[in-house]
Write an enzyme that holds these catalytic residues in place. Structure first.
Site, PDB file in Angstrom:
ATOM      1  N   ARG A  28      52.036  37.876  39.868  1.00 37.17           N
ATOM      2  CA  ARG A  28      51.693  36.927  38.809  1.00 37.17           C
ATOM      3  C   ARG A  28      52.886  36.156  38.250  1.00 37.17           C
ATOM      4  O   ARG A  28      53.989  36.697  38.181  1.00 37.17           O
ATOM      5  CB  ARG A  28      50.993  37.680  37.661  1.00 37.17           C
ATOM      6  N   HIS A  87      49.627  35.120  43.363  1.00 36.75           N
ATOM      7  CA  HIS A  87      49.789  35.065  44.821  1.00 36.75           C
ATOM      8  C   HIS A  87      49.928  33.651  45.397  1.00 36.75           C
ATOM      9  O   HIS A  87      49.358  33.331  46.450  1.00 36.75           O
ATOM     10  CB  HIS A  87      48.607  35.768  45.496  1.00 36.75           C
ATOM     11  N   HIS A 110      50.033  41.824  52.118  1.00 40.92           N
ATOM     12  CA  HIS A 110      48.996  42.375  51.232  1.00 40.92           C
ATOM     13  C   HIS A 110      48.003  43.250  52.020  1.00 40.92           C
ATOM     14  O   HIS A 110      46.790  43.201  51.784  1.00 40.92           O
ATOM     15  CB  HIS A 110      48.275  41.219  50.529  1.00 40.92           C
ATOM     16  N   ASP A 127      47.591  49.402  39.351  1.00 38.28           N
ATOM     17  CA  ASP A 127      47.909  48.010  39.658  1.00 38.28           C
ATOM     18  C   ASP A 127      49.232  47.738  38.950  1.00 38.28           C
ATOM     19  O   ASP A 127      49.314  46.949  38.017  1.00 38.28           O
ATOM     20  CB  ASP A 127      46.780  47.095  39.157  1.00 38.28           C
ATOM     21  N   GLU A 139      52.648  46.971  48.042  1.00 40.15           N
ATOM     22  CA  GLU A 139      53.244  45.649  48.263  1.00 40.15           C
ATOM     23  C   GLU A 139      54.708  45.665  47.842  1.00 40.15           C
ATOM     24  O   GLU A 139      55.008  45.660  46.648  1.00 40.15           O
ATOM     25  CB  GLU A 139      52.484  44.603  47.441  1.00 40.15           C
TER      26      GLU A 139
HETATM   27  C1  BGC Z   1      47.188  42.477  42.386  1.00 40.37           C
HETATM   28  C2  BGC Z   1      45.814  42.741  41.844  1.00 40.37           C
HETATM   29  C3  BGC Z   1      44.898  41.746  42.455  1.00 40.37           C
HETATM   30  C4  BGC Z   1      44.935  41.848  43.946  1.00 40.37           C
HETATM   31  C5  BGC Z   1      44.099  40.743  44.535  1.00 40.37           C
HETATM   32  C6  BGC Z   1      47.159  42.634  43.867  1.00 40.37           C
HETATM   33  O1  BGC Z   1      48.410  42.354  44.420  1.00 40.37           O
HETATM   34  O2  BGC Z   1      48.158  43.308  41.820  1.00 40.37           O
HETATM   35  O3  BGC Z   1      45.780  42.664  40.459  1.00 40.37           O
HETATM   36  O4  BGC Z   1      43.583  41.916  42.007  1.00 40.37           O
HETATM   37  O5  BGC Z   1      46.236  41.708  44.400  1.00 40.37           O
HETATM   38  O6  BGC Z   1      43.793  40.994  45.809  1.00 40.37           O
END
Ligand code: BGC
Length: 367
Positions: free
Chosen positions: A89, A114, A190, A260, A326
């Site tokens: 973010r 992202h 991811h 998360d 990640e």
């Molecule tokens: C984030 C999550 C998000 C997800 C989306 C992750 O990298 O930390 O908050 O919902 O990606 O696929």
């Protein structure tokens, strides 16, 4: 392929077309044990990863889809993609650099997530080339992101390389980039893992160890406060192996609705090129994955937003049926001067590497 190596050459096949009619290819690389990865050119995306269990039985440990339209669908939550230009973010989609303000797409209210919406790195089609030698097989994908794409400054030339050595069951991903103007960059993959095989029910019985004494606390929108806090005494303490489900209920009641979180990796030994960031074990199959990286952080995401979408072979991907590890710089680094910098300067090379190494948990314990 050089003589002496016996795995079949890397394979390239058509994977269909994007909705705009662009051709997408998929490359297969692997070694003689059957360990193999498939990578498609849309989003430089890791589509499959076949890993043996304790008896040598191979399953695909990655969530994903059978075709490009699956990846273009709403159900795709960044499955296996190369994520960027800046993964994770950026607060309110805003940052300033050299006195200039930049505004990015808000695609995760109220923040940017992202890399954006239309032309983030997961959605564009990359150029690819495969290589093979006695040492192993690789595919190298390149993409040039023009100045201003998704609101980011600078023309960015990016290369992502996937490599499987001939003699080990590991996948190494290396990221390189150069720019013609100062710009933030933070690239990761991811992949959604379930070491019992994609489509297995949950990952709550997986055991996880993270090499992290600290994490970056966030506000309710998952933007770091800037503080670096100890995991000790919290549900985030994975310094020893923990069952993922053991304390997920209480983390589930927080704004993150599960795991998360960005963990701050402990400093590596002075002479070590990479940090052992995470070890993940699935007890039923005996599959064990070690994650090594040059990055300072790792986002552990427990698939909290998986919602029963239909994936490969029509399998259902239920809530928490996979997890992401990640490797990356910390979220919103561009707005936190105290975090390791994500700014790339012209004339410099961005270069990071992450390795996912697989083995048999019991055999390792017996050594
Ligand atoms: C984030 C999550 C998000 C997800 C989306 C992750 O990298 O930390 O908050 O919902 O990606 O696929």
């Amino acid at each position: 392929m050089a003589s002496g190596a016996s795995a079949a050459d890397p394979k390239v096949e058509s994977f269909g077309k994007t909705k705009d009619g662009e051709a997408v290819e998929i490359y297969t690389i692997g070694n003689d044990s059957g360990f193999s990865a498939r990578i498609m050119t849309r989003g430089a995306t890791l589509v499959n990863l076949h890993v043996p269990d304790r008896d040598g039985k191979l399953v695909d440990v990655l969530l994903g889809f059978d075709d490009v339209s699956g990846y273009e669908s709403e159900g795709n939550q960044y499955f296996g993609c190369t994520t960027g230009r800046v993964c994770n973010r950026i607060a309110k989609g805003k940052f300033s650099l050299d006195g200039k303000d930049y505004t990015l797409a808000i695609n995760n209210e109220p923040n940017h997530l992202h890399g954006g919406v239309e032309r983030s790195l997961d959605k564009v089609v990359w150029q690819a080339k495969s290589f093979s030698s006695d040492k192993g097989q690789s595919v190298r994908l390149t993409y040039t992101s023009p100045d201003g794409e998704e609101g980011y400054p600078g023309k960015l030339e990016i290369t992502v390389g996937f490599f499987i050595p001939a003699d080990r069951n590991s996948l190494s991903i290396s990221y390189k980039a150069t720019t013609d103007a100062r710009t933030p960059i933070n690239l990761t993959n991811h992949a959604y893992f379930n070491l019992g095989g994609e489509g297995s029910e949950t990952v709550l019985n997986h055991r996880l160890r993270l090499n992290a004494d600290n994490y970056t606390p966030t506000d309710d929108t998952l933007i770091p406060t800037g503080e670096i806090a100890k995991v000790e005494g919290t549900d985030l303490d994975f310094r020893g192996f923990k069952r993922i489900g053991a304390r997920i209920k209480s983390v589930g009641e927080t704004a993150a609705i599960g795991y998360d979180h960005n963990f701050v990796l402990n400093d590596r030994e002075a002479d070590a090129a990479m940090t052992l960031a995470a070890v993940l074990v699935e007890p039923e199959s005996g599959r064990r994955m070690r994650v090594m990286t040059t990055e300072p952080g790792i986002q552990f995401y427990s698939g909290n937003f998986l919602e029963g979408q239909k994936g490969k072979g029509g399998k259902t991907y239920a809530h928490r049926s996979a997890l992401c590890l990640e490797t990356q710089h910390f979220p919103d680094s561009v707005n936190h001067a105290s975090f390791p910098t994500t700014i790339l300067n012209p004339g410099e090379e961005y270069s990071t590497k992450t390795i996912y190494a697989f083995s048999n948990a019991e055999a390792d314990a017996a050594k």
